[in-house]
Scaffold this active site. Structure first.
Site, PDB file in Angstrom:
ATOM      1  N   SER A  93       0.961  -1.161   0.103  1.00 13.99           N
ATOM      2  CA  SER A  93      -0.010  -0.073   0.073  1.00 13.99           C
ATOM      3  C   SER A  93       0.883   1.149   0.070  1.00 13.99           C
ATOM      4  CB  SER A  93      -0.997  -0.033   1.375  1.00 13.99           C
ATOM      5  OG  SER A  93      -1.551  -1.101   1.324  1.00 13.99           O
ATOM      6  N   LYS A 167      -7.311   1.439  -2.366  1.00  9.34           N
ATOM      7  CA  LYS A 167      -6.972   1.041  -1.146  1.00  9.34           C
ATOM      8  C   LYS A 167      -6.838   2.123  -0.086  1.00  9.34           C
ATOM      9  CE  LYS A 167      -4.726  -1.225   2.143  1.00  9.34           C
ATOM     10  NZ  LYS A 167      -5.272  -2.194   2.956  1.00  9.34           N
ATOM     11  N   LYS A 235       0.723   5.881   7.920  1.00  7.09           N
ATOM     12  CA  LYS A 235       1.149   5.997   6.743  1.00  7.09           C
ATOM     13  C   LYS A 235      -0.161   5.986   5.596  1.00  7.09           C
ATOM     14  CE  LYS A 235       2.035   2.242   4.596  1.00  7.09           C
ATOM     15  NZ  LYS A 235       1.352   1.187   3.986  1.00  7.09           N
TER      16      LYS A 235
HETATM   17  P1  NAD Z   1       5.764  -6.123   7.479  1.00 12.97           P
HETATM   18  O1  NAD Z   1       6.794  -4.883   8.085  1.00 12.97           O
HETATM   19  O2  NAD Z   1       5.569  -6.984   8.344  1.00 12.97           O
HETATM   20  O3  NAD Z   1       6.701  -6.637   6.215  1.00 12.97           O
HETATM   21  C1  NAD Z   1       7.298  -5.999   5.240  1.00 12.97           C
HETATM   22  C2  NAD Z   1       8.669  -6.872   5.132  1.00 12.97           C
HETATM   23  O4  NAD Z   1       9.438  -6.149   3.868  1.00 12.97           O
HETATM   24  C3  NAD Z   1       9.431  -6.915   6.305  1.00 12.97           C
HETATM   25  O5  NAD Z   1       9.585  -8.298   6.475  1.00 12.97           O
HETATM   26  C4  NAD Z   1      10.738  -6.382   5.915  1.00 12.97           C
HETATM   27  O6  NAD Z   1      11.935  -6.619   6.541  1.00 12.97           O
HETATM   28  C5  NAD Z   1      10.936  -6.269   4.417  1.00 12.97           C
HETATM   29  N1  NAD Z   1      11.348  -5.263   3.708  1.00 12.97           N
HETATM   30  C6  NAD Z   1      11.591  -4.112   3.890  1.00 12.97           C
HETATM   31  N2  NAD Z   1      12.456  -3.408   3.291  1.00 12.97           N
HETATM   32  C7  NAD Z   1      13.005  -4.391   2.288  1.00 12.97           C
HETATM   33  C8  NAD Z   1      13.837  -4.106   1.231  1.00 12.97           C
HETATM   34  N3  NAD Z   1      14.396  -3.235   0.610  1.00 12.97           N
HETATM   35  N4  NAD Z   1      14.069  -5.318   0.475  1.00 12.97           N
HETATM   36  C9  NAD Z   1      13.509  -6.465   1.016  1.00 12.97           C
HETATM   37  N5  NAD Z   1      12.705  -6.621   2.192  1.00 12.97           N
HETATM   38  C10 NAD Z   1      12.260  -5.583   2.724  1.00 12.97           C
HETATM   39  O7  NAD Z   1       4.448  -5.169   6.917  1.00 12.97           O
HETATM   40  P2  NAD Z   1       3.050  -6.050   6.248  1.00 12.97           P
HETATM   41  O8  NAD Z   1       2.092  -5.739   7.418  1.00 12.97           O
HETATM   42  O9  NAD Z   1       3.443  -7.301   5.796  1.00 12.97           O
HETATM   43  O10 NAD Z   1       2.747  -5.013   5.126  1.00 12.97           O
HETATM   44  C11 NAD Z   1       3.122  -4.921   4.066  1.00 12.97           C
HETATM   45  C12 NAD Z   1       2.513  -3.943   3.137  1.00 12.97           C
HETATM   46  O11 NAD Z   1       1.018  -4.503   3.093  1.00 12.97           O
HETATM   47  C13 NAD Z   1       2.224  -2.525   3.522  1.00 12.97           C
HETATM   48  O12 NAD Z   1       2.297  -1.774   2.532  1.00 12.97           O
HETATM   49  C14 NAD Z   1       0.899  -2.400   4.391  1.00 12.97           C
HETATM   50  O13 NAD Z   1       0.330  -1.210   4.481  1.00 12.97           O
HETATM   51  C15 NAD Z   1       0.164  -3.435   3.541  1.00 12.97           C
HETATM   52  N6  NAD Z   1      -1.052  -4.143   4.140  1.00 12.97           N
HETATM   53  C16 NAD Z   1      -0.726  -4.655   5.646  1.00 12.97           C
HETATM   54  C17 NAD Z   1      -1.794  -5.371   5.777  1.00 12.97           C
HETATM   55  C18 NAD Z   1      -1.863  -5.867   7.299  1.00 12.97           C
HETATM   56  O14 NAD Z   1      -2.915  -6.515   7.836  1.00 12.97           O
HETATM   57  N7  NAD Z   1      -0.510  -6.108   7.855  1.00 12.97           N
HETATM   58  C19 NAD Z   1      -3.071  -5.491   5.431  1.00 12.97           C
HETATM   59  C20 NAD Z   1      -3.347  -4.944   3.969  1.00 12.97           C
HETATM   60  C21 NAD Z   1      -2.293  -4.229   3.397  1.00 12.97           C
END
Ligand code: NAD
Length: 289
Positions: A93, A167, A235
Site C-alpha cells: 500500500s 486502497k 502511513k
Molecule cells: P511488514 O513490515 O510485516 O512486512 C514488510 C517486509 O518487508 C518486512 O519483512 C521487511 O523486512 C521487508 N523489507 C523492508 N524493506 C525491504 C527491502 N528493501 N528489501 C526486502 N525486504 C524488505 O508489513 P506487512 O504488514 O506485511 O505490510 C506490507 C504492506 O501491506 C504494507 O504496505 C501494508 O500497509 C500493507 N498491508 C498490510 C496489512 C496487514 O494487515 N498487515 C493489510 C493490508 C495491507
C-alpha cells in the site's frame, strides 16, 4: 505455472508467498530480515540472498513492502534486471504517484507494472481471501489474474495508481470505523452498560461491520497484538489525505481520524494493532486502563 520472485516476507508477504508455493508455482523469496527468508525456505520456498537473486529467471515479480521508499529501492533493482514482458505486481500500500511512475518506467523497458494493494489483513493473507484492487493495463491484469487468484479476489479498478486510490479509500473507512467502535466501547463502559452485550447487539443491526465481527472481543479484552500496525495505518492516512488534495476534494472526517491515528503513534502505540485507537479514545475521557 509461473516462476515468481517475491520480495517482502513480512506479516502479509510470508503467508502470500507460501500460498503461491502450495499452488505449485516456483517461488523464490527475499527479505532483508534473514529469519523471514529462512522460515520461507523451511516451508518449501526457494531462498534468495538479494533482490537480483530473487527475480533472476522470474516471469512474475511480486513486492509486499512497507511503503514507497522500500518499493522504489527494490523496483530500482528489479526493473534493470528483468526482461521485457515480465509482470511486476507491487502489492504494497503506497502513494498512487509512485505506482504511476513505476508503471511508466516499466513501460519504457517493456516490463508490465501493476499496482495491486490488498485488503483483508493478516487473516485474509493466511486464508487466501484477500480483496485485491488492481490498477494498470487491462492486458497485464488479465495475465496476472491466475497468480493473484491464488491469494484472493482480484478486481481491475482502473489505470496505473487506481488500485492505490481504492486502497486509500478502504483505509479511511477502516480507520473511521475503528474510531467509532472505540467511542461506542467508551460510551458503554462509561455508562456501566455491559459492553460485550451492547456490541453483540450492534453487530446484529445496521451498525454491523466486519470490524465488529472480527475485533470486538479482542478490543474489549484490550488485546492489541498486530495484525495491522498503527504505524502502517498512519502511513495510509497520509496517503488518503494526499490523494484527496491531488483530487481537489475535502475529506474532513478523514482529517480528524488521521489525527487520532497520529495521536496513537505519538503516545507510543505505533507497533500495536490499529484497533489500539481505543487507547486514544479512552485517554481523551481520562479512562485509559
Ligand atoms: P511488514 O513490515 O510485516 O512486512 C514488510 C517486509 O518487508 C518486512 O519483512 C521487511 O523486512 C521487508 N523489507 C523492508 N524493506 C525491504 C527491502 N528493501 N528489501 C526486502 N525486504 C524488505 O508489513 P506487512 O504488514 O506485511 O505490510 C506490507 C504492506 O501491506 C504494507 O504496505 C501494508 O500497509 C500493507 N498491508 C498490510 C496489512 C496487514 O494487515 N498487515 C493489510 C493490508 C495491507
Amino acid at each position: 505455472m509461473s516462476t515468481i520472485g517475491f520480495v517482502g516476507l513480512g506479516v502479509m508477504g510470508a503467508p502470500m508467498a507460501r500460498h503461491l508455493v502450495t499452488a505449485g508455482h516456483d517461488v523464490t523469496g527475499f527479505d532483508v530480515h534473514t529469519p523471514a527468508v529462512d522460515a520461507f525456505a523451511a516451508d518449501g520456498g526457494a531462498p534468495a540472498t538479494s533482490v537480483a537473486d530473487a527475480v533472476r529467471g522470474a516471469d512474475v515479480v511480486i513486492t509486499m513492502l512497507p511503503n514507497h521508499p522500500q518499493v522504489e529501492e527494490v523496483a530500482a533493482q528489479v526493473l534493470p534486471a528483468v526482461p521485457p514482458g515480465t509482470l511486476f505486481a507491487d502489492m504494497s500500500s503506497i502513494r498512487p504517484e509512485t505506482s504511476v511512475r513505476l508503471a511508466a518506467e516499466g513501460a519504457a523497458t517493456g516490463v508490465r507494472v501493476i499496482d495491486a494493494p490488498v485488503s483483508g489483513g493478516q487473516t485474509g493473507a493466511r486464508q487466501a481471501t484477500l480483496s485485491i484492487m488492481v490498477g494498470g493495463d487491462e492486458v497485464a491484469f488479465a495475465a496476472a489474474r491466475p497468480v493473484l487468484e491464488v491469494l484472493g479476489t482480484p478486481r481491475h479498478v482502473g489505470g496505473a495508481g487506481a488500485g492505490q486510490v481504492v486502497k486509500a479509500a478502504n483505509q479511511l473507512v477502516v480507520a473511521g470505523i475503528y474510531a467509532l467502535v472505540s467511542e461506542a466501547i467508551v460510551l458503554l463502559e462509561g455508562s456501566d452498560v455491559g459492553a460485550k452485550t451492547g456490541l453483540d447487539v450492534l453487530a446484529g443491526g445496521l451498525a454491523a461491520s466486519r470490524i465488529l465481527d472480527l475485533k470486538r472481543e479482542s478490543m474489549l479484552a484490550r488485546e492489541f497484538t498486530p495484525g495491522f500496525r498503527i504505524d502502517l495505518h498512519h502511513k495510509d492516512m497520509a496517503i488518503a489525505l494526499d490523494a484527496a488534495r491531488d483530487a481537489g476534494v475535502a475529506l474532513p472526517v478523514t482529517g480528524l481520524v488521521a489525527q487520532l491515528v497520529a495521536a496513537a503513534r505519538a503516545m507510543g502505540h505505533g507497533s500495536l494493532d490499529h484497533s489500539a485507537l481505543l487507547k486514544v479514545t479512552e485517554t481523551l475521557s481520562g479512562r485509559e486502563a
